[in-house]
Design an enzyme around this catalytic site. Structure first.
Site, PDB file in Angstrom:
ATOM      1  N   ASP A 144       0.849  -1.203   0.089  1.00 36.28           N
ATOM      2  CA  ASP A 144      -0.113   0.086  -0.140  1.00 36.28           C
ATOM      3  C   ASP A 144       0.818   1.186   0.034  1.00 36.28           C
ATOM      4  O   ASP A 144       2.093   1.031   0.221  1.00 36.28           O
ATOM      5  CB  ASP A 144      -0.821   0.123   1.163  1.00 36.28           C
ATOM      6  CG  ASP A 144      -1.871   1.154   1.368  1.00 36.28           C
ATOM      7  OD1 ASP A 144      -2.429   1.485   0.030  1.00 36.28           O
ATOM      8  OD2 ASP A 144      -1.945   1.906   2.470  1.00 36.28           O
ATOM      9  N   SER A 145       0.436   2.330  -0.320  1.00 34.76           N
ATOM     10  CA  SER A 145       1.110   3.575   0.034  1.00 34.76           C
ATOM     11  C   SER A 145       1.579   3.887   1.380  1.00 34.76           C
ATOM     12  O   SER A 145       2.573   4.563   1.607  1.00 34.76           O
ATOM     13  CB  SER A 145       0.213   4.714  -0.594  1.00 34.76           C
ATOM     14  OG  SER A 145      -1.173   5.118   0.189  1.00 34.76           O
ATOM     15  N   TYR A 169      -1.118   8.284  -2.595  1.00 35.37           N
ATOM     16  CA  TYR A 169      -1.001   8.032  -4.044  1.00 35.37           C
ATOM     17  C   TYR A 169      -2.229   8.709  -4.619  1.00 35.37           C
ATOM     18  O   TYR A 169      -2.271   8.842  -5.812  1.00 35.37           O
ATOM     19  CB  TYR A 169      -1.385   6.700  -4.188  1.00 35.37           C
ATOM     20  CG  TYR A 169       0.138   5.764  -3.842  1.00 35.37           C
ATOM     21  CD1 TYR A 169       1.280   6.365  -3.619  1.00 35.37           C
ATOM     22  CD2 TYR A 169      -0.049   4.477  -4.628  1.00 35.37           C
ATOM     23  CE1 TYR A 169       2.439   5.443  -3.666  1.00 35.37           C
ATOM     24  CE2 TYR A 169       1.118   3.837  -4.623  1.00 35.37           C
ATOM     25  CZ  TYR A 169       2.416   4.385  -4.035  1.00 35.37           C
ATOM     26  OH  TYR A 169       3.443   3.332  -4.082  1.00 35.37           O
ATOM     27  N   GLY A 170      -3.247   9.090  -3.767  1.00 35.74           N
ATOM     28  CA  GLY A 170      -4.492   9.440  -4.431  1.00 35.74           C
ATOM     29  C   GLY A 170      -4.583  10.461  -5.372  1.00 35.74           C
ATOM     30  O   GLY A 170      -5.350  10.425  -6.239  1.00 35.74           O
ATOM     31  N   CYS A 222      -4.303  -1.578  -1.814  1.00 38.64           N
ATOM     32  CA  CYS A 222      -4.396  -0.242  -2.333  1.00 38.64           C
ATOM     33  C   CYS A 222      -5.501  -0.200  -3.399  1.00 38.64           C
ATOM     34  O   CYS A 222      -5.037  -0.761  -4.614  1.00 38.64           O
ATOM     35  CB  CYS A 222      -3.238   0.359  -2.488  1.00 38.64           C
ATOM     36  SG  CYS A 222      -3.280   2.028  -2.972  1.00 38.64           S
ATOM     37  N   GLU A 257      -2.621   8.413   8.305  1.00 36.39           N
ATOM     38  CA  GLU A 257      -1.263   8.327   8.462  1.00 36.39           C
ATOM     39  C   GLU A 257      -0.577   8.918   9.983  1.00 36.39           C
ATOM     40  O   GLU A 257       0.303   8.512  10.245  1.00 36.39           O
ATOM     41  CB  GLU A 257      -0.234   8.887   7.366  1.00 36.39           C
ATOM     42  CG  GLU A 257      -0.509   8.000   5.965  1.00 36.39           C
ATOM     43  CD  GLU A 257       0.192   6.473   6.009  1.00 36.39           C
ATOM     44  OE1 GLU A 257       1.433   6.553   6.460  1.00 36.39           O
ATOM     45  OE2 GLU A 257      -0.410   5.764   5.346  1.00 36.39           O
ATOM     46  N   CYS A 298     -11.129   2.964   0.146  1.00 36.93           N
ATOM     47  CA  CYS A 298      -9.633   3.230   0.336  1.00 36.93           C
ATOM     48  C   CYS A 298      -9.410   2.415   1.639  1.00 36.93           C
ATOM     49  O   CYS A 298      -9.990   2.340   2.714  1.00 36.93           O
ATOM     50  CB  CYS A 298      -9.252   4.622   0.666  1.00 36.93           C
ATOM     51  SG  CYS A 298      -7.630   4.982   1.306  1.00 36.93           S
ATOM     52  N   HIS A 348      -7.305   2.672   3.868  1.00 33.41           N
ATOM     53  CA  HIS A 348      -6.879   3.289   5.147  1.00 33.41           C
ATOM     54  C   HIS A 348      -8.176   3.609   6.097  1.00 33.41           C
ATOM     55  O   HIS A 348      -7.966   3.732   7.301  1.00 33.41           O
ATOM     56  CB  HIS A 348      -6.372   4.919   4.863  1.00 33.41           C
ATOM     57  CG  HIS A 348      -4.964   5.065   4.561  1.00 33.41           C
ATOM     58  ND1 HIS A 348      -4.471   4.380   3.250  1.00 33.41           N
ATOM     59  CD2 HIS A 348      -3.768   5.338   5.183  1.00 33.41           C
ATOM     60  CE1 HIS A 348      -3.200   4.562   3.147  1.00 33.41           C
ATOM     61  NE2 HIS A 348      -2.725   5.145   4.353  1.00 33.41           N
TER      62      HIS A 348
END
Ligand code: DGL
Length: 266
Positions: free
Chosen positions: A14-15, A46-47, A77, A156, A188, A190
């Site tokens: 994933d990012s 990355y969005g 991701c 994050e 997403c 996250h």
């Protein structure tokens, strides 16, 4: 795979920490194998990155993971799946990839009002794969989409239930709820980490759809088709292009696991 060695290796990337929501499900559904988790935290989010950028970064990450001899590669991701999965399959046609996509099909089946909220990134929304998903599975429902600018950065930073995160989410969800959406797709990886904050805002009646269990099921399916055998002991390795100590703290907080992470330069 060497038939004398039943150790199975699965790469997950994933990012950033979002893919940990997928890893969590993998650890439940498919324990006993060796996982290599890669977080590209130097380049998160990355969005809003270009397709070329995401393809270049994703390719470098999967090449790194293939060097670790992973047999299945899980793209944990949505954005990297949307922008790079087709490209990766073209370059590595003999490899097993599992992608992560917004769960529009289960959402269309779950909604009573016919109105579905989709929280994802700009990159996911602006992709052919997403368009194809909507055409195949969401013809009968009305979608309310929001690219949730800033949300990945807050997650994050570990701000899962801070007022800042809650306010951002309230602003995103208010028009969707007012319009009658009764189902929220977490598009997403996250976002499952802010589910408690989301619940606080939307209450218990609205359905939340997290694709992680389906991604883990798909990985297990490949695992079974390949007749791999689980190794017995679950082993975990973590890599980041960012700060390894930070990733160790994040894994501890998000998965309740003690981890050792290594720094990698792509
Ligand atoms: N976790 C990611 C996803 O599922 C990427 C978020 C980002 O880096 O913008 O889309």
């Amino acid at each position: 795979m060497d038939s004398t060695n039943s150790k199975v290796r699965i790469g997950v990337f994933d990012s950033g920490v979002g893919g940990l929501s997928v890893l969590k499900e993998l650890l439940t559904q498919l324990p006993g194998v060796e996982y290599f988790y890669f977080a590209d935290q130097l380049h998160v989010p990355y969005g809003r990155r270009s397709k070329a950028d995401i393809q270049r970064l994703s390719r470098a990450i999967v090449e790194f993971l293939f060097e670790k001899k992973v047999e299945i590669l899980v793209i944990a991701c949505n954005t990297a799946t949307a922008k790079a999965l087709t490209y990766l399959r073209e370059i590595f046609p003999d490899r097993h990839f599992v992608g992560t996509e917004p769960a529009l099909k289960p959402a269309a089946a779950a909604t009573d009002t016919g109105k579905v909220a989709v929280l994802a990134t700009q990159g996911t929304f602006q992709s052919d794969r997403y368009t194809s998903l909507t055409e195949r599975f969401a013809n009968e429902v009305e979608l309310f989409e929001n690219p949730c600018y800033g949300l990945v950065e807050l997650i994050e930073a570990g701000k899962l239930d801070d007022p800042e995160t809650e306010n951002l989410l309230r602003g995103i969800l208010a028009p969707m709820l007012a319009a009658g959406a009764d189902t929220v797709v977490l598009g997403c990886t996250h976002y499952p980490f802010i589910e408690p904050t989301l619940r606080k805002i939307i209450g218990e009646k609205i359905k939340i759809i997290n694709p992680a269990p389906a991604v883990a099921r798909q990985t297990t399916k490949i695992f079974e088709l390949m007749k791999f055998e689980a190794w017995g002991e679950t082993l975990l390795h973590f890599y980041t292009t960012g700060d390894p100590e930070m990733l160790e703290r994040q894994v501890e907080k998000l998965l309740n696991l003690t981890a050792k992470a290594e720094k990698v330069e792509l």
